[in-house]
Structure formats: structure tokens, C-alpha cells
Design a protein around this motif. Sequence first.
Motif, PDB file in Angstrom:
ATOM      1  N   ILE A   1      -9.802   2.164   2.030  1.00 18.55           N
ATOM      2  CA  ILE A   1      -9.271   3.370   1.099  1.00 18.55           C
ATOM      3  C   ILE A   1      -7.949   2.814   0.599  1.00 18.55           C
ATOM      4  N   PHE A   2      -7.327   1.976   1.363  1.00  9.99           N
ATOM      5  CA  PHE A   2      -5.965   1.129   0.773  1.00  9.99           C
ATOM      6  C   PHE A   2      -6.371   0.472  -0.332  1.00  9.99           C
ATOM      7  N   MET A   3      -7.473  -0.351  -0.367  1.00  4.49           N
ATOM      8  CA  MET A   3      -7.768  -1.026  -1.202  1.00  4.49           C
ATOM      9  C   MET A   3      -8.137  -0.263  -2.503  1.00  4.49           C
ATOM     10  N   LEU A   4      -8.989   0.817  -2.550  1.00  3.39           N
ATOM     11  CA  LEU A   4      -9.165   1.696  -3.545  1.00  3.39           C
ATOM     12  C   LEU A   4      -8.060   2.466  -4.155  1.00  3.39           C
TER      13      LEU A   4
ATOM     14  N   TYR B   1       1.094  -6.904 -10.824  1.00  3.96           N
ATOM     15  CA  TYR B   1       1.335  -7.843  -9.722  1.00  3.96           C
ATOM     16  C   TYR B   1       0.908  -7.395  -8.300  1.00  3.96           C
ATOM     17  N   LEU B   2       1.862  -6.406  -8.175  1.00  3.20           N
ATOM     18  CA  LEU B   2       2.029  -5.820  -6.828  1.00  3.20           C
ATOM     19  C   LEU B   2       0.822  -4.995  -6.417  1.00  3.20           C
ATOM     20  N   PRO B   3       0.267  -3.755  -7.157  1.00  4.90           N
ATOM     21  CA  PRO B   3      -1.104  -3.487  -6.833  1.00  4.90           C
ATOM     22  C   PRO B   3      -2.046  -4.426  -6.563  1.00  4.90           C
ATOM     23  N   SER B   4      -2.269  -5.588  -7.663  1.00  3.93           N
ATOM     24  CA  SER B   4      -3.083  -6.565  -7.597  1.00  3.93           C
ATOM     25  C   SER B   4      -3.133  -7.409  -5.997  1.00  3.93           C
ATOM     26  N   LEU B   5      -1.643  -7.761  -5.721  1.00  6.84           N
ATOM     27  CA  LEU B   5      -1.726  -8.351  -4.377  1.00  6.84           C
ATOM     28  C   LEU B   5      -2.010  -7.443  -3.381  1.00  6.84           C
ATOM     29  N   SER B   6      -1.775  -6.041  -3.299  1.00  9.42           N
ATOM     30  CA  SER B   6      -2.324  -5.409  -2.552  1.00  9.42           C
ATOM     31  C   SER B   6      -3.706  -5.178  -2.212  1.00  9.42           C
TER      32      SER B   6
ATOM     33  N   SER C   1       0.843  -1.272   0.054  1.00  6.07           N
ATOM     34  CA  SER C   1      -0.046   0.051  -0.069  1.00  6.07           C
ATOM     35  C   SER C   1       0.726   1.344   0.085  1.00  6.07           C
ATOM     36  N   ALA C   2       1.968   1.212   0.825  1.00  2.64           N
ATOM     37  CA  ALA C   2       2.910   2.303   0.695  1.00  2.64           C
ATOM     38  C   ALA C   2       3.422   2.584  -0.653  1.00  2.64           C
ATOM     39  N   PHE C   3       3.826   1.490  -1.314  1.00  2.00           N
ATOM     40  CA  PHE C   3       4.355   1.857  -2.635  1.00  2.00           C
ATOM     41  C   PHE C   3       3.268   2.545  -3.470  1.00  2.00           C
ATOM     42  N   CYS C   4       1.914   2.045  -3.305  1.00  2.00           N
ATOM     43  CA  CYS C   4       1.183   2.798  -4.251  1.00  2.00           C
ATOM     44  C   CYS C   4       0.827   4.011  -4.011  1.00  2.00           C
TER      45      CYS C   4
END
Length: 587
Positions: A431-434, A519-524, A122-125
Motif C-alpha cells: 500500500i505504501f508503494m502504491l 525523486y522523493l516519491p521514486s525513492l519511496s 511515505s509519510a510525505f506522500c
Amino acid sequence: MDAQKQENRSSSSYWRWSKQDFFPEESFANFASYRKALSQTFPRLRDRILDRSTQSRELVELRKESVNDMKRCLSWWDLIWLCFGSVVGSGIFVITGQEAHDHAGPAIVLSYALSGLSALLSAFCYTEFAVEIPVAGGSFSYLRIELGDFVAFLAAGNILLEAIVGAAGLGRSWTSYFASMIKDDPDFLRFHVKGLAEGFNLLDPMAVAVLVVANSIAMAGTKQASCLNWIGSVISAGVIVLILTIGFSHGHVSNLNPFVPYRASGVFTAAAVVYWSYTGFDMVATMAEETKKPSRDIPIGLAGSMTVITVIYCLMALALTMMQKYTEIDCNAAYSVAFSRIGMKWAKYVVSICALKGMAASLLVGALGQARYMTQIARSHMIPPWFALVHPKTGTPIYATLLITLLSSVVAFFSSLDVLSSVFSFSTLSIFMLVGIALLVRRYYVKGETPKSDLGKFLVCLFVIVASCVGGTAVWHSNTGGWIGYVVAVIFWFLGTLGMQLLPQRRAPQLWGVPLVPYLPSLSIGMNIFLIGSLGSEAFWRFLICTAVMILYYLLVGLHATYDVAHRIGQESKVEDGKENVDHGLS
């Protein structure tokens, strides 16, 4: 005309209170205008519900609503310690012992690693957005640009709810810790009132005092608050090093056997709980507008510090389970009791002071971040633009800070927060998911450039990703379907993500980007949905009730205010374009 209004506002006193400051939009000029606006609710809703903002609007146009600019005074060093101060609070001292004893055993280390991975994703996003769009609105602005006005409004309501409940909860926790140091009674400093309902009958004036002090420091100046935070955080870091040194020197590897006494299910259950020890990093993203060099400072300050915090948490969990057998860990005061049993009773006070300082730092950074959220929300006119005004001398949004201070103080004074705590969790994770979804939209969909066929394929892949995550979470918590259900969910998640990878990305990050997209956002997205699913049914009902209230406010106020602002800006843009064309023709 608008330039003249802007000049009049900047020349007038900061301390003002007029209808024009609260409701300057045409829809609220008089009762007849408001009645006309209400009659156009559904056409306006169609206009606004999927309307997306732009970077220039969020960065340039809306910033004018604050009249004065915030001061660019923060470096990567400040952001590292702001992140440390906002995240490392009392959670590590309270939750670790409880979850090691009840659910994970020594494998609590793995629980912290899993939760840390989710928080880091989430922090990466957040980092990519904050670097590209360095504005005070944080996730509100990111969602408004990528997912539209309505989704951003729902996020804004949840941000306000999170700010109020989170600050109030920290204030009451501070009182409990402080009271426990004086007397073995967390309610020692509260006043019991018989006439009030249970859960609202323990009045807490000390929590209010702590909130007022923290928010006053935040109002005085961002750089001053940052310096105070990093001095205190350095002291906390020193105490943590002391705890680790003593813990490992007096620990025994034999206490780690068996390492996973409650099986994998216990590890994941504990991971869902200890995740709250990582929350708070999103507040740092709201400081992007006050960062000297966002492209360099934000990745180091946000993503870098979260990596270090994850390592620290894992080491602290390992030190605790090496000092004591997991079955003997005290659930309420794990570290204090563990040190007492090895003859270091003074450690109780060291741990308590460190926890108190951590909560105070979380309150201070939270006050800074929450006020910046409110500032950008007010700039968009979803709440009165009066709250967007920045003080010319301090460079801080004093009115927005006062709003959070007043509301959180009222809640902290009366409520034990047992009812609202789960709503806070739901709001944060949603919110993190969105934000993860918004990042994928940002990479794969650019209006006017992405063909409709590619947009359709992208939406199908996104639906498969979200649906597979929801399905896998449902299987996990229903205890039905066995391993076959998990395998099916993972396969569909992978196929949805792979399908998205095969689509061309329409926008590449200019300065800093999340690696391994999609992949990383999808995993988040998947991990946040899984953690949302770990909450009880009551959390869902409370969230739905709060959302219904937010939508009612949007239909009565927010929709019409933002509609007027959007069309005013649109008309101004057309006028500017017309002038440029005329000038070009004359030349």
C-alpha cells in the motif's frame, strides 16, 4: 427520489438492520436482478477496472452515505500525539536488541535511520494527499482517485486484512508482556486446548478484553480518545527520556567498536526488520476528515512527528549499544537486561510498563484509523454501506469499529499469528508503494489535459523506475551479479526518474506538496519494493491466496455494487447539469 431516501435514512434510528441498509443497489434488489448483474460481469469489469473517482465524489457525494458528519475536533497537537501513540509501541523495545545482536551491531543506529527515511518518504506522500483530500478513506481514497477502482479495491482488502491481523497481533503481544511481568512465561495467561491445531491452540481471552476496551474508547468519541492517548503518550515520552538519560550516562563509547561488524548487508537486513517499528502513521492520515485545519495541522502532525520519532529511535538504539557490547545484548529483553546489569533491576518493570502503554496506544489509534478506512470503503459500497453510518451523538462510525473489533477479536482469541504476520508486512508495504505511484500519477497525469504522447512517456518512465527497483532487489537477495548489478539498477532508476522530471507536471499542490518530485516519491517506491523483497517466498504465496479471495468477492459483490453507485451518481450529475442549463436559459 434519492433526496427523499436520504431524508428517510437520517430521520430513522441509528440502530437499524434491514436489507436496504446492507444491499440498497439495484443489482441486489432480487434474485433476477442479481442474476442479470452476474451475466454482465465482464462488461461491468471493463467499465470499472480503470475508472477513477474524483475529489468531489470522495469528499462530498460519498460522505452523504454516512448520514451524519464526523466532528472536526482535532488540532495539530492531537495529530502529533496520535502519530506518536500509533507508531511508538513495543517494536523499539523488542526488535532493537535482536537486530543489534544478530545483524547490525552498533550500526543498528544506521538501520533505524534508513528505515526512518523510508517511513518519512511515505509519510510525505500521505501528507500531500491528506491535505488535498481530507477524507476518512486515507490511502483507499487516494488510490481510487489516481489509480482506479480495481486497484483501490485490492488496497481495501489489504487494509481490512492489515487491520484485523495488526490489531490481533497487538492484543496478543499485550498479553505476553503482561504475563511476563507476573511470571517468566508469556503464555501464562493463555489456555491450552489439546484438540486444536498447533498455532491455534492457545486461547487468549485477555487479548480480546484489551481489544474490546480500546475499541470501546474509540467508539465513545474521537476527541476523548485523542485526549486519553496524548496523556498516556506524554508519560511514555517521559519514560523514554529517562531511559536515554540513564543509558548515555552509563554508556561507554568503546562498546561501539567495531561499529559495522556485519558489513553493509547486515545494516540493510536489520533495516528491513526494524521498519515495523515505524508502521502506524498511515492511521493518522485517516483522521483528516476530523481535523480542524488540514492544510496546517496534517503536515505538522504527520511529517513533523515522524521526523521526531526517527531521531528518538536512533538515540534509543545508540544508548543500548553504548550500555552493552552488541555480542552481550539479550535478544528477548534487551533494555531490561541492560539496566539490570548496571544495577537497576527495577528498570525491567519500567520498560515493560512503557511497552504495555505503547501497545495500548497503538491499539487505540489503530481502532480510530481502521474504522475510518472501513467507513470510506463502505461509503463506496465495496462493503455494505451500513458500516458507513456515523452515530449522531458520538460522531464516530460505530458499526465500522464493531466490524474490526469482532474480526480481530476472533483472530486474537485463537491464532498465534505466526502464519499471518508476513501477510501483514506485505500488505502494509504494498500500500505504501502504491501511494508513492499514485502521487506521481497525480502530479503528471490529469485526464483531459495530459497529451497522449506525454502520458506514454510518463508510463515508460514509471515502468523503468519500478522495474529497476525490482531488478535491484532481486540482485540483492540472490547474491548474484555483484556491484555491477546494483550499479545498473541504480542507473536505470535514475534515468527513469530523470526522464519523468523532464516532463511537465500537470497538477501543482494547492496547499502542501512533497518536495523534490519525482525523486522523493521514486525513492519511496524503491525502498518499499526493497523491503517487500526482504520477505520470504511464503509471504508472496499467502498474499496471492488472499488476493485471489478478494478478487472473487469483487467479481461477485463489490463490482456490481460500485457499478450501480457510479452510474447513479453519473445520472444525478447529468440531471443537475440539465437543470442548470434550463435555469440559465430561462434567465
